[in-house]
Design a protein around this motif. Structure first.
Motif, PDB file in Angstrom:
ATOM      1  N   LYS A 120       0.825  -1.211   0.000  1.00 32.58           N
ATOM      2  CA  LYS A 120       0.000   0.000   0.000  1.00 32.58           C
ATOM      3  C   LYS A 120       0.857   1.258   0.000  1.00 32.58           C
ATOM      4  N   THR A 121       1.853   1.255   0.865  1.00 33.52           N
ATOM      5  CA  THR A 121       2.677   2.452   0.955  1.00 33.52           C
ATOM      6  C   THR A 121       3.516   2.626  -0.305  1.00 33.52           C
ATOM      7  N   SER A 122       3.987   1.525  -0.880  1.00 31.29           N
ATOM      8  CA  SER A 122       4.722   1.621  -2.140  1.00 31.29           C
ATOM      9  C   SER A 122       3.837   2.266  -3.199  1.00 31.29           C
TER      10      SER A 122
ATOM     11  N   VAL B 117       4.359  -1.933   8.987  1.00 36.53           N
ATOM     12  CA  VAL B 117       5.273  -0.799   8.828  1.00 36.53           C
ATOM     13  C   VAL B 117       4.513   0.506   9.051  1.00 36.53           C
ATOM     14  N   THR B 118       3.380   0.644   8.368  1.00 31.97           N
ATOM     15  CA  THR B 118       2.607   1.878   8.477  1.00 31.97           C
ATOM     16  C   THR B 118       1.702   1.790   9.697  1.00 31.97           C
ATOM     17  N   VAL B 119       1.794   2.769  10.587  1.00 31.56           N
ATOM     18  CA  VAL B 119       0.923   2.759  11.765  1.00 31.56           C
ATOM     19  C   VAL B 119       0.143   4.072  11.876  1.00 31.56           C
TER      20      VAL B 119
ATOM     21  N   VAL C 105      -5.252   8.441   0.728  1.00 33.38           N
ATOM     22  CA  VAL C 105      -4.833   8.242   2.108  1.00 33.38           C
ATOM     23  C   VAL C 105      -4.246   6.842   2.264  1.00 33.38           C
ATOM     24  N   ASP C 106      -3.016   6.789   2.769  1.00 31.16           N
ATOM     25  CA  ASP C 106      -2.373   5.507   3.057  1.00 31.16           C
ATOM     26  C   ASP C 106      -2.754   5.108   4.481  1.00 31.16           C
ATOM     27  N   LEU C 107      -3.095   3.837   4.655  1.00 32.00           N
ATOM     28  CA  LEU C 107      -3.567   3.389   5.960  1.00 32.00           C
ATOM     29  C   LEU C 107      -2.765   2.179   6.429  1.00 32.00           C
TER      30      LEU C 107
HETATM   31 MG   LIG Z   1       2.580   0.705   4.629  1.00 32.62          MG
END
Ligand SMILES: [Mg+2]
Ligand SMILES: Nc1nc2c(ncn2[C@@H]2O[C@H](COP(=O)(O)OP(=O)(O)OP(=O)(O)O)[C@@H](O)[C@H]2O)c(=O)[nH]1
Lengths: 91, 623
Positions: free
Chosen positions: B18-20, B38-40, B58-60
């Protein structure tokens, strides 16, 4: 399910040793001693793909008490403690 | 009329990319790594589609369901359901899947459909799936799921072109009327039924060759071996800390001589006086003495980034689970604690993946004991000044060994504190379950490593330019004023405010062997640990007068006893010398109380450790 599976005894995944392969028969979260409630534990296991019919293989085990174990569930590898794996009945 | 801003949300199982994808769409540089969790936090970014539509995305945090079991999963749930107050519900949800592992995502997608939000299924990591010979009948999948499906390769240039095109296509015909949200937490039998349905769809639409990643299996055979794995882990940590000491040296020497030359230049070109003293003592001896440590900071981050990107972190957590469990720590605590070697702040944030409140709190309380990179300058300075640079057993650098020892002491103390917490505060302790996906290994991506290092180095230099610089101005001022009365014979610094403050504190710190100069350095060191190095640099530089062109390390070697130096090292293992960490603890625990507890227990430990170290060292003749 094949005949082969029918004949094998049912056992909790929590007792399986490294190299064990089998198929999940059902989940039984009663009396596993997990800190989670029965329902919560069952939900989490299902969310990680531990459902009836999934193939599992015990790939690795830890040093202390052979715990935790790394289990291949179909296409992914999940690390769980034996205590929680007791809820997964395989054959 | 211009179309209104389109709101997208990235939802999916952990580690699906997702973040990529977020970074690829918006050009951001959010942290990407190969482990779940990784993403919090929620992060918003913007981009414009090929047809010119303005989009907010929005990244979640990743999640397996909308149940919201831990703080990070709650963020995702609340955003998707529009629960957070005054929140807009996303117009379109991008459900991001790891194409090599569709079971869990398809189940999540079936659950997400109940929210009534328009959705796209993004089959990410399609490059890996193709390489493994996985084929997806996309048309059939669209029919079965009732949502549009698109493939993507988030980490490749142009890998999101199809997604962009589809977004344009869909946003043009998004229904103005939102659909009914019929979502509620699934019961166990519903969950099971949903997973069955997902498995059926996958059986119909996806052909999987029975070929798991053989590289992962081969590496894991060694890395997860019950005994071999622990040896590998110990070796990795050992090499990491040795390297921080040994490999960074040439680059550090270069920086050091650069600052020396600069100091000489200032001395030679500027007339004696306050300006010369400010530049030489305050800026060059102060801030410069911190910047010199940049190579070491870069090295430690390089190691951690490589481990994270390769996929080793989840394995290390697996190996350490029982050992940490013995100390009363949750299995998921390992990754936050290992990240704390870089900095405790992201480490404390990363504890959001821990579902159990008490386990999370324990981890937050001990995270600052892990040796963060800001301690490196302090440790290095003292070690280089007092520990001879000889080899033991022919190949291990003694200085590196002492450094390793300091790291180990930090780890052991953290485990001990956790054990005490478990023993005294949590009587009815039941070990929380440990369930963690072990992702396939991936070759670390040069670009993301480079970006990671660049961001960290920039942060470090920015801090040197802001926090550390302003603290240095303050210290320089305190150490220079008031000026001595004309004709006095004592050193000028003895008349300064710094000396007055330091000497007032000295009685308090004398039992642990600290002189007034250290007392002065410890106060601004509260802002950030490295400041203490800079402060000592400035204070001793001013005290030494113009002739003190020596390195701060050489000055310390003559001014401090070995006992004082060791006591200072002991102090820094424990002391709560970082205001930002305390602020984050307050925010993450939502309580001033826990911040105060952390501050107090660390201060008490620091004082006790220094007291013991100093007195034992003196008794052994190092006074
Ligand atoms: Mg992430
Ligand atoms: N080969 C390949 N690797 C990818 C792709 N997308 C992501 N990755 C890698 O997959 C890993 C996980 O990526 P992230 O973007 O951090 O995943 P995430 O979904 O944000 O993970 P969480 O924040 O933990 O939920 C990283 O190592 C990425 O480099 C892709 O399309 N192809």
């Amino acid at each position: 399910m094949t005949d082969h599976d029918e004949k094998r005894p049912h056992m909790p995944l929590g007792l399986a040793l490294r190299g064990y392969t089998g198929v999940i028969q059902h989940l039984s979260t009663k009396d596993t001693g997990s800190a989670l409630s029965d329902i919560e534990l069952e939900s989490r296991l299902i969310e990680l793909g531990f459902v009836e019919g999934a193939r599992v293989e015990v790939l690795h085990e830890g040093l202390v008490g052979r715990d935790p174990i790394a289990v291949r569930v179909d296409s992914i590898t999940i690390a769980v403690r034996r205590r929680e794996a007791m809820a997964i009945i395989v054959a | 009329m211009e179309a209104p801003l389109l709101h997208l949300a990235l939802v999916g199982t952990p580690n699906s990319g997702k973040t990529s994808l977020f970074n690829a769409l918006t050009g951001s540089r959010q942290k990407v790594a190969n482990y779940p969790g990784v993403t919090v936090e929620r992060k918003e970014g913007f981009f414009v589609t090929p047809l010119g539509r303005q989009v907010s995305v929005v990244d979640l945090p990743g999640t397996y369901s909308l149940r919201g079991r831990s703080p990070d999963e709650e963020i995702t749930r609340d955003f998707v359901l529009g629960k957070a107050s005054g929140e807009i519900v996303p117009d379109l949800v991008l459900c991001v899947a790891d194409s090599t592992n569709l079971r869990l995502t398809i189940r999540l997608l079936l659950e997400l459909k109940r929210t009534g939000r328009p959705m796209i299924l993004v089959l990410n990591m399609f490059d890996i799936a193709s390489r493994r010979g996985i084929t997806v009948d996309v048309e059939r999948l669209v029919k079965e799921l009732g949502v549009p499906v698109v493939t993507s390769i988030a980490v490749r240039k142009g890998g999101t072109a199809d997604l962009l095109a589809l977004t344009d296509e869909i946003s043009a015909k998004l229904a103005a009327e939102p659909q009914e949200n019929s979502w509620r937490a699934l019961s166990v039998s519903e969950l099971r039924a949903t997973q069955r349905e997902a498995d059926r769809i996958i059986a119909d639409c996806v052909s999987l060759p029975a070929r798991p990643d053989t590289w992962t299996a081969r590496i894991d055979a060694v890395v997860l071996h019950p005994v071999g794995g622990l040896i590998v882990l110990a070796l990795i940590l050992f090499v990491m800390f040795q390297a921080v000491f040994a490999w960074a040296q040439p680059a550090m020497d270069l920086l050091k001589s650069g600052f020396d030359a600069l100091g000489e230049l200032v001395k030679a070109t500027l007339p004696d006086g306050l300006l010369q003293s400010f530049l030489q003592d305050g800026v060059i001896s102060g801030v410069g003495s911190v910047i010199v440590f940049l190579p070491q900071i870069i090295l430690i981050f390089l190691f951690i980034l490589l481990l994270e990107d390769f996929g080793y972190m989840a394995r290390a957590a697996f190996l350490m689970d029982r050992i940490m469990g013995g100390a009363g720590l949750h299995g998921r605590a390992f990754i936050p604690l290992l990240s704390s070697f870089a900095c405790a702040i992201p480490g404390i944030m990363a504890t959001r993946v821990i579902d159990n409140k008490r386990d999370r709190l324990t981890t937050i309380l001990i995270a600052p004991l892990m040796t963060c990179s800001a301690r490196i300058p302090v440790y290095t300075l003292i070690i280089s000044a007092f520990i001879p640079a000889k080899d033991v057993w022919g190949f291990i650098n003694l200085q590196g060994l002492v450094m390793f020892g300091l790291y180990v002491t930090g780890i052991v103390s953290a485990l001990a504190v956790s054990f005490v917490i478990k023993f005294f505060m949590i009587r009815d302790y039941a070990p929380a379950p440990f369930m963690l996906e072990l992702p396939d290994y991936k070759l670390p991506r040069l670009k993301s490593i480079a970006i990671g290092i660049y961001t960290r180095a920039k942060m470090f230099l920015q801090r040197a330019g802001t926090t550390i610089f302003s603290m240095m101005v303050l210290i320089w001022f305190l150490a220079s004023f008031p000026q001595p009365p004309a004709g006095s014979t004592e050193p000028a610094i003895d008349f300064s405010l710094a000396a007055i403050i330091g000497k007032a504190l000295e009685p308090l710190l004398a039992p642990v062997g600290f002189n007034w100069q250290i007392a002065v350095a410890l106060i601004p060191g509260m802002a950030a640990r490295e400041v203490a190095v800079a402060a000592l640099g400035t204070v001793y530089s001013i005290e030494g007068g113009k002739e003190a062109a020596e390195q701060i390390g050489q000055v310390l070697a003559t001014k401090w006893s070995l006992a004082t130096a060791l006591s200072m090292l002991a102090w820094y293992i424990f002391a709560p010398q970082c205001a930002s960490t305390l602020a984050v603890i307050r925010r993450e625990t939502g309580s001033w109380g826990w911040m105060a507890v952390t501050f107090t227990y660390m201060l008490v430990l620091a004082y006790a450790a220094s007291l013991v170290t100093y007195n034992v060292a003196v008794a052994l003749g190092a006074g």
